[in-house]
Design a protein around this motif. Structure first.
Motif, PDB file in Angstrom:
ATOM      1  N   LEU A  56       2.828   4.826 -16.621  1.00 48.00           N
ATOM      2  CA  LEU A  56       3.451   3.607 -16.099  1.00 48.00           C
ATOM      3  C   LEU A  56       3.421   3.589 -14.570  1.00 48.00           C
ATOM      4  CD1 LEU A  56       4.892   1.042 -16.991  1.00 48.00           C
ATOM      5  CD2 LEU A  56       7.026   2.330 -16.973  1.00 48.00           C
ATOM      6  N   ALA A  57       3.734   4.709 -13.938  1.00 47.36           N
ATOM      7  CA  ALA A  57       3.694   4.794 -12.480  1.00 47.36           C
ATOM      8  C   ALA A  57       2.263   4.630 -11.972  1.00 47.36           C
ATOM      9  CB  ALA A  57       4.288   6.114 -12.006  1.00 47.36           C
ATOM     10  N   LEU A  58       1.289   5.139 -12.720  1.00 51.57           N
ATOM     11  CA  LEU A  58      -0.121   4.980 -12.354  1.00 51.57           C
ATOM     12  C   LEU A  58      -0.520   3.507 -12.381  1.00 51.57           C
ATOM     13  CD1 LEU A  58      -2.876   6.365 -11.724  1.00 51.57           C
ATOM     14  CD2 LEU A  58      -3.266   6.370 -14.190  1.00 51.57           C
ATOM     15  N   VAL A  59      -0.124   2.799 -13.437  1.00 47.71           N
ATOM     16  CA  VAL A  59      -0.422   1.369 -13.540  1.00 47.71           C
ATOM     17  C   VAL A  59       0.236   0.608 -12.393  1.00 47.71           C
ATOM     18  CG1 VAL A  59       0.011  -0.700 -14.947  1.00 47.71           C
ATOM     19  CG2 VAL A  59      -0.834   1.392 -16.027  1.00 47.71           C
ATOM     20  N   GLU A  60       1.501   0.924 -12.114  1.00 45.87           N
ATOM     21  CA  GLU A  60       2.200   0.281 -10.999  1.00 45.87           C
ATOM     22  C   GLU A  60       1.467   0.533  -9.682  1.00 45.87           C
ATOM     23  OE1 GLU A  60       6.791   0.329 -10.791  1.00 45.87           O
ATOM     24  OE2 GLU A  60       6.190   2.139 -11.880  1.00 45.87           O
ATOM     25  N   GLY A  61       1.153   1.798  -9.421  1.00 45.59           N
ATOM     26  CA  GLY A  61       0.531   2.169  -8.155  1.00 45.59           C
ATOM     27  C   GLY A  61      -0.809   1.507  -7.944  1.00 45.59           C
ATOM     28  N   VAL A  62      -1.667   1.549  -8.952  1.00 45.10           N
ATOM     29  CA  VAL A  62      -2.984   0.929  -8.834  1.00 45.10           C
ATOM     30  C   VAL A  62      -2.842  -0.590  -8.681  1.00 45.10           C
ATOM     31  CG1 VAL A  62      -5.149   0.467 -10.048  1.00 45.10           C
ATOM     32  CG2 VAL A  62      -4.206   2.784 -10.027  1.00 45.10           C
ATOM     33  N   GLY A  63      -1.968  -1.182  -9.479  1.00 43.53           N
ATOM     34  CA  GLY A  63      -1.759  -2.632  -9.381  1.00 43.53           C
ATOM     35  C   GLY A  63      -1.235  -3.048  -8.016  1.00 43.53           C
ATOM     36  N   LEU A  64      -0.308  -2.285  -7.457  1.00 42.04           N
ATOM     37  CA  LEU A  64       0.228  -2.606  -6.132  1.00 42.04           C
ATOM     38  C   LEU A  64      -0.830  -2.425  -5.052  1.00 42.04           C
ATOM     39  CD1 LEU A  64       3.787  -1.033  -6.354  1.00 42.04           C
ATOM     40  CD2 LEU A  64       3.227  -3.464  -6.255  1.00 42.04           C
ATOM     41  N   MET A  65      -1.636  -1.381  -5.167  1.00 49.57           N
ATOM     42  CA  MET A  65      -2.674  -1.169  -4.160  1.00 49.57           C
ATOM     43  C   MET A  65      -3.747  -2.253  -4.226  1.00 49.57           C
ATOM     44  SD  MET A  65      -2.901   2.947  -3.991  1.00 49.57           S
ATOM     45  CE  MET A  65      -3.857   2.935  -2.492  1.00 49.57           C
ATOM     46  N   MET A  66      -3.920  -2.840  -5.406  1.00 52.60           N
ATOM     47  CA  MET A  66      -4.861  -3.954  -5.555  1.00 52.60           C
ATOM     48  C   MET A  66      -4.187  -5.298  -5.276  1.00 52.60           C
ATOM     49  SD  MET A  66      -6.937  -2.602  -8.904  1.00 52.60           S
ATOM     50  CE  MET A  66      -7.948  -4.066  -9.002  1.00 52.60           C
ATOM     51  N   GLU A  67      -2.907  -5.244  -4.886  1.00 50.45           N
ATOM     52  CA  GLU A  67      -2.108  -6.420  -4.533  1.00 50.45           C
ATOM     53  C   GLU A  67      -2.053  -7.453  -5.664  1.00 50.45           C
ATOM     54  OE1 GLU A  67      -3.171  -7.945  -0.685  1.00 50.45           O
ATOM     55  OE2 GLU A  67      -2.730  -6.043   0.281  1.00 50.45           O
ATOM     56  N   LEU A  86       1.762   6.311  -7.023  1.00 46.78           N
ATOM     57  CA  LEU A  86       0.695   7.233  -7.439  1.00 46.78           C
ATOM     58  C   LEU A  86       1.144   8.685  -7.286  1.00 46.78           C
ATOM     59  CD1 LEU A  86      -2.488   5.474  -6.014  1.00 46.78           C
ATOM     60  CD2 LEU A  86      -1.718   5.572  -8.390  1.00 46.78           C
ATOM     61  N   GLY A  87       1.911   8.966  -6.246  1.00 45.12           N
ATOM     62  CA  GLY A  87       2.473  10.306  -6.085  1.00 45.12           C
ATOM     63  C   GLY A  87       3.412  10.647  -7.228  1.00 45.12           C
ATOM     64  N   LYS A  88       4.241   9.667  -7.627  1.00 45.70           N
ATOM     65  CA  LYS A  88       5.132   9.885  -8.770  1.00 45.70           C
ATOM     66  C   LYS A  88       4.329  10.116 -10.040  1.00 45.70           C
ATOM     67  CE  LYS A  88       8.789   7.242  -9.405  1.00 45.70           C
ATOM     68  NZ  LYS A  88       9.724   6.100  -9.389  1.00 45.70           N
ATOM     69  N   ALA A  89       3.242   9.381 -10.197  1.00 41.07           N
ATOM     70  CA  ALA A  89       2.396   9.552 -11.390  1.00 41.07           C
ATOM     71  C   ALA A  89       1.851  10.972 -11.455  1.00 41.07           C
ATOM     72  CB  ALA A  89       1.257   8.528 -11.383  1.00 41.07           C
ATOM     73  N   LEU A 110       0.833  -1.193   0.000  1.00 43.55           N
ATOM     74  CA  LEU A 110       0.000   0.000   0.000  1.00 43.55           C
ATOM     75  C   LEU A 110       0.873   1.250   0.000  1.00 43.55           C
ATOM     76  CD1 LEU A 110      -2.889   1.144   0.209  1.00 43.55           C
ATOM     77  CD2 LEU A 110      -2.605   1.081   2.681  1.00 43.55           C
ATOM     78  N   LEU A 111       1.905   1.257   0.812  1.00 42.61           N
ATOM     79  CA  LEU A 111       2.810   2.404   0.882  1.00 42.61           C
ATOM     80  C   LEU A 111       3.557   2.607  -0.437  1.00 42.61           C
ATOM     81  CD1 LEU A 111       3.884   4.558   2.814  1.00 42.61           C
ATOM     82  CD2 LEU A 111       5.676   2.961   3.468  1.00 42.61           C
ATOM     83  N   ILE A 112       4.053   1.526  -1.021  1.00 41.95           N
ATOM     84  CA  ILE A 112       4.751   1.623  -2.311  1.00 41.95           C
ATOM     85  C   ILE A 112       3.774   2.085  -3.394  1.00 41.95           C
ATOM     86  CG2 ILE A 112       6.001   0.340  -4.099  1.00 41.95           C
ATOM     87  CD1 ILE A 112       7.022  -1.510  -1.804  1.00 41.95           C
ATOM     88  N   GLY A 113       2.554   1.552  -3.364  1.00 43.07           N
ATOM     89  CA  GLY A 113       1.535   1.961  -4.327  1.00 43.07           C
ATOM     90  C   GLY A 113       1.220   3.446  -4.226  1.00 43.07           C
ATOM     91  N   LEU A 114       1.111   3.952  -2.991  1.00 43.53           N
ATOM     92  CA  LEU A 114       0.872   5.388  -2.802  1.00 43.53           C
ATOM     93  C   LEU A 114       2.049   6.217  -3.304  1.00 43.53           C
ATOM     94  CD1 LEU A 114      -0.827   5.393   0.712  1.00 43.53           C
ATOM     95  CD2 LEU A 114      -1.891   5.975  -1.482  1.00 43.53           C
ATOM     96  N   PHE A 115       3.263   5.730  -3.060  1.00 43.92           N
ATOM     97  CA  PHE A 115       4.463   6.402  -3.568  1.00 43.92           C
ATOM     98  C   PHE A 115       4.429   6.461  -5.092  1.00 43.92           C
ATOM     99  CE2 PHE A 115       8.953   5.844  -5.005  1.00 43.92           C
ATOM    100  CZ  PHE A 115       9.404   7.112  -4.681  1.00 43.92           C
TER     101      PHE A 115
END
Length: 178
Positions: A108-119, A39-42, A32-37
């Protein structure tokens, strides 16, 4: 709530209730923390891309000279001189390339963030691969001009890398033992 009468000699069978259905899946706080990071980068890179588009048909040198006093920077100082020398290298075509590159990285960062937050496992592997792929560049930049920002960025990415490696290893072991 239903009450069941249990006859002597009958086995207790597991029952499903509404409360069981509402039990939440425990979320991985690290992901969740990495995903938020991410999303912030996005958001940050989207803003950079949008900003680059704002300057597309403007004189960047004139803009810098106009902004310097508003930012309390000496218009004849070294910082403005450095910016003016760099801004001469950026034409409209290059500004468009910068904008498109930052939008692509933002996506790309958005895809990473959303995917990580969805585990999602694919997001973990994607983030792992991208983090590893940027390490040589970060090390090169750090060796070229070491500063606290670059050291901090490298440490954050190494922490992300270490956590993802640990998490994926733990998941693999759990899968193999099941």
């Amino acid at each position: 709530m239903q009450t069941k009468v249990i006859q002597p000699g009958t086995a207790l069978a597991p029952t499903s209730t509404k409360a069981d259905a509402t039990v939440k899946h425990s979320r991985d706080r690290g992901l969740l923390l990495i995903g938020l990071f991410k999303l912030g980068k996005a958001l940050f890179f989207f803003a950079i891309g949008a900003g680059a588009l704002q300057f597309l048909h403007k004189d960047l040198g004139e803009t810098i000279l106009r902004l310097a006093p508003k930012l309390h920077v000496d218009a004849e100082g070294k910082l403005v001189e450095l910016l003016m020398s760099k801004v001469d290298l950026i034409d409209h075509h290059r500004l468009r390339q910068i904008s498109m590159g930052t939008f692509a990285y933002s996506a790309l960062a958005l895809v990473e963030g959303v995917g990580l937050m969805m585990e999602q496992s694919w997001a973990e592997y994607l983030t792992l691969g991208l983090t590893i792929s940027f390490l040589p560049w970060e090390l090169f930049e750090l060796a070229r001009d070491a500063n606290w920002f670059r050291v901090g960025l490298l440490l954050i990415n190494l922490l992300v890398l270490g956590y993802l490696l640990w998490l994926l290893k733990r998941k693999r072991r759990a899968h193999e033992s099941a």
